[in-house]
Structures are given as C-alpha cells and as structure tokens.
Design an enzyme around this catalytic site. Structure first.
Site, PDB file in Angstrom:
ATOM      1  N   ASP A  87     -38.462 -36.449  -5.872  1.00  0.00           N
ATOM      2  CA  ASP A  87     -37.143 -35.886  -6.195  1.00  0.00           C
ATOM      3  C   ASP A  87     -36.562 -36.673  -7.354  1.00  0.00           C
ATOM      4  OD1 ASP A  87     -34.772 -34.165  -5.532  1.00  0.00           O
ATOM      5  OD2 ASP A  87     -33.850 -36.133  -5.219  1.00  0.00           O
ATOM      6  N   GLU A  91     -39.979 -30.606  -8.167  1.00  0.00           N
ATOM      7  CA  GLU A  91     -39.120 -29.426  -8.181  1.00  0.00           C
ATOM      8  C   GLU A  91     -39.171 -28.778  -9.552  1.00  0.00           C
ATOM      9  OE1 GLU A  91     -34.646 -28.197  -6.569  1.00  0.00           O
ATOM     10  OE2 GLU A  91     -35.176 -30.288  -6.933  1.00  0.00           O
ATOM     11  N   CYS A 114     -35.514 -31.313  11.775  1.00  0.00           N
ATOM     12  CA  CYS A 114     -35.507 -30.108  12.608  1.00  0.00           C
ATOM     13  C   CYS A 114     -35.507 -28.814  11.814  1.00  0.00           C
ATOM     14  CB  CYS A 114     -34.292 -30.146  13.540  1.00  0.00           C
ATOM     15  SG  CYS A 114     -32.708 -29.980  12.667  1.00  0.00           S
ATOM     16  N   CYS A 166     -27.178 -34.500  10.364  1.00  0.00           N
ATOM     17  CA  CYS A 166     -27.536 -33.141  10.773  1.00  0.00           C
ATOM     18  C   CYS A 166     -26.744 -32.753  12.023  1.00  0.00           C
ATOM     19  CB  CYS A 166     -29.037 -33.051  11.040  1.00  0.00           C
ATOM     20  SG  CYS A 166     -29.571 -31.421  11.611  1.00  0.00           S
ATOM     21  N   ASP A 170     -31.450 -38.037  -1.112  1.00  0.00           N
ATOM     22  CA  ASP A 170     -32.598 -37.966  -2.001  1.00  0.00           C
ATOM     23  C   ASP A 170     -33.919 -38.102  -1.241  1.00  0.00           C
ATOM     24  OD1 ASP A 170     -30.851 -37.684  -4.131  1.00  0.00           O
ATOM     25  OD2 ASP A 170     -30.723 -39.836  -4.475  1.00  0.00           O
TER      26      ASP A 170
END
Length: 398
Positions: free
Chosen positions: A189, A273, A329, A345, A355
């Site tokens: 990333d 990416e 998850c 989360c 990151d």
C-alpha cells in the site's frame, strides 16, 4: 518467466571535449529540426486524408539535405536523423492504437536533448566508444562494468538541463535470469506518511527528497526570477536550479531502485493498487507530495524487474475498498476520511492500522485475482468483463 536474454541500458556520465560538445549540440539541433519537419509534413498529409509512413519521411530527408536552406543537415551523422524519423513513426503507431496523444513538436528549450546511434554510427572497441563524425573517443566515467563480452546495439547520447552529459549503451545482459521460486507474497500500500506499507506490517519511511532541498530550491528560483531574460546570468541561475532538481531526482531514483530490487528478490507475488497518479496530482494540496513520492516510477520499476526475474505483479482494481474493509472478518465500514489512521471494526472488534489493513486486503484480493485468472490490470485486460475484485463480495460473519 524470462525465456530470452534481456536487453538493458547502461547509463554513464561522460565529459566531452569542446569539439565533441559542439558536434553533439549541432546533432541535437538537427535531430530536432528533422523531427519537426517530418511531423509538420505528416500533419499536413493527415489534413489531406493522406497517410505518410517512415519510408516517405526518409525520402523527404534525402531531398531536404539537397536544398540550400537545409544543407547543414549533411554536417552531422545521418544515423541520429534516421532514428528520429523511426521514433516519430513509433509515436504515430501509438497514436493510431489510441495508446498516446498526437505527437507534439520538439521545443528548443523544453524538449530532451538527445541523439540515438545504431551500430553503423559508432565504434566500440577495447572499452572505448567513438561516435560518427568524431576523431576521439568519449571520456566516459565507467561507474560500473558492462556485461562480459557485451556489444552495444544502440548508443544514446543526451544532455540534461543541468548541463551534464550522459551516454546510454543498450546491450544484452546474460546475468538477468529468473530467480529461484519463492513462497513469499506481499501486499503493498503506497502512501505519503509512509512511502510503502507492507502486508507483513513493515512500514517504509517516505524520504521526502524534494522537501529536504525545498529551501535551497526556493532561493535558487527566486534568484532566477530576478535575472534579465536572455542574459548570461539568467542562464547560470537556470543551471543552478536544474542542478538542485537533478540532485533530488537522482536520490529519488536511487532509493526506488534499491527498494524495488529488494521487494522483487524477496517475494514471488507482489500486489499493488492500480492508481491513476496523473489524476491524483490534480489535487493542488497534495500534488507536490504525490509527485515527490513517485508512485508511478515505483510501479514501473517493480513491473519490469518482476518480468526480468520471473516474479508476478498484480494490480488490484482502484475502486476496491482496501482501507475500509476489515481484513479479519470482511466487514465493510462506512465513510473513512484520510485523517483516520486507526479504526476499530464494528463487527469483530479488531483494531486496525489503516495502511497495514489496506496492504493485507490488497494481498488477499490479489491472490484471488490470480486464482480467477485475471490479469495485471483486471479492468483493462478483460474487455467487456468484470474484474476479479468485483466477482466476490466480502462475507460477513453471522
């Protein structure tokens, strides 16, 4: 996998004599003149709905040399002039294939000063390089050896804005062979706070090369702005600015080479990416930092070195929500501004570094891309189809 020998360009700095510098400067000017004349001729023919190819422009070059106005073209080697016509043909090929915009005219002040010589335009013997129309060999600073028994197929001479002279020798390098297969795979990333964040949790600092010399560069630019246009002092001030830019670019390129070589040697699969940097730099508040990070250069180096050494680079769809997706998850979070660097989360309660979580998600979806048979650029390599990153929806735990 690499099946044939790789051709590499070995670039060296050299120090020409006054006669050699004058000859090369004339050659650069003639190359620019011929390129612009050929482009103008092809543009006029395009307006008349006629097609002019390389052979036609080569015949035009022969006719131009016979005119009194362009007789000076005979004073330099004909090889770089023919090569610039081939480069123009390549530019039009890319244009017709819709891979590039319409070719532009070369500018005396802005365009790169270079000339390309094929084997008929130079002599390379006993480690000495002599160009056509020159009696003496170039005084090259051999900073690294050429491959044993290397025979350059192309030599490109150039001069940068800082006034430095370079020669690039294109030759086959038998030392570039596929590396032994590795089991490691890594998600990468890119960012600004940290240049790279790996799925392993490692963060690589952003060296910010431009920021280190920003004060010195600003001072040199202010002094340049005060000089009278066309004066010798303005030319000196311009070279000082160019030298600072060159030093920044050299440091950046050196760092990226070391970093990409390390990543390619350590990992079999590298997932990045698919960012559109040219659109991202339109953000005026981040353009300088993004340009300094050189994400596009990083990707280019990573891809060609992976091709050399038998590695695989996977570019994940740019719309994949790597930062907002829980790598534990698979739950997708809501809006997440850039200033949020850590988040928790709601589904599983895991606290994520933004990151590192993005890098882990890139790795996971990149391996899925490989399993689904998608290409390096999913949205472009599957015409009319859906990218592999969009074929599977994130699963939520009950």
């Amino acid at each position: 996998m690499v099946t044939a020998q790789v051709k590499r360009a070995f670039k060296y700095r050299f120090y020409p004599t006054d006669e050699q510098a004058a000859e090369l400067s004339r050659t650069f000017g003639c190359v620019r003149k011929v390129y612009n004349l050929a482009l103008a001729a092809r543009t006029q023919a395009w307006a008349r709905q006629e097609r002019v190819n390389y052979n036609a422009t080569s015949a035009m070059l022969t006719a131009w040399k016979k005119t009194e106005e362009l007789a000076f073209l005979n004073e330099v080697s004909s090889v770089p002039l023919q090569q610039c016509l081939r480069h123009l043909q390549t530019a039009f090929t890319h244009f017709f294939a819709k891979r590039a915009k319409y070719p532009r005219f070369k500018s005396k002040k802005k365009s790169r000063r270079s000339a390309e010589y094929t084997t008929s335009g130079f002599r390379f013997r006993d480690g000495k390089l002599t160009l056509a129309k020159m009696a003496e060999s170039l005084d090259i600073l051999w900073s690294r050896p050429l491959p044993e028994g290397a025979k350059p197929s192309t030599v490109t001479v150039s001069q940068d804005a800082a006034g430095r002279w370079f020669v690039s020798l294109l030759c086959e390098d038998p030392s570039v062979t596929p590396l032994p297969a590795a089991e490691a795979a890594v998600g990468i990333d890119v960012g600004l706070d940290h240049l790279l964040t790996l799925s392993t949790g490692e963060k690589i600092a952003n060296p910010r090369h431009e920021r280190r010399d920003r004060a010195r560069l600003a001072l040199a630019q202010r002094r340049l702005a005060k000089k009278e246009k066309g004066s010798a002092n303005r030319a000196k001030a311009r070279r000082k600015v160019a030298k600072i830019h060159a030093r920044i670019a050299d440091r950046r390129r050196d760092g990226l080479h070391k970093l990409t070589t390390r990543l390619v040697r350590e990992n079999q699969t590298l997932v990045i990416e698919d960012l559109t940097v040219r659109n991202m730099v339109k953000n005026r508040s981040l353009a300088r930092s993004i340009s300094d990070a050189a994400w596009a250069d990083f990707r280019n180096m990573l891809e060609y070195k992976a091709a050399w050494y038998g590695r695989e680079v996977i570019a994940v769809d740019r719309f994949f929500p790597s930062s907002k997706l829980c790598s534990t998850c698979g739950a997708l979070q809501g809006r997440m501004p850039l200033h949020v660097r850590t988040w928790r989360c709601d589904s599983c309660g895991t606290t994520h570094d933004r990151d590192v979580n993005a890098a882990k998600n890139l790795l996971a979806v990149g391996l899925t891309v490989t399993a689904c048979g998608a290409g390096v650029r999913p949205q472009r390599s599957i015409p009319g189809g859906q990218s592999a990153t969009k074929q599977e929806t994130p699963r939520r735990d009950p």
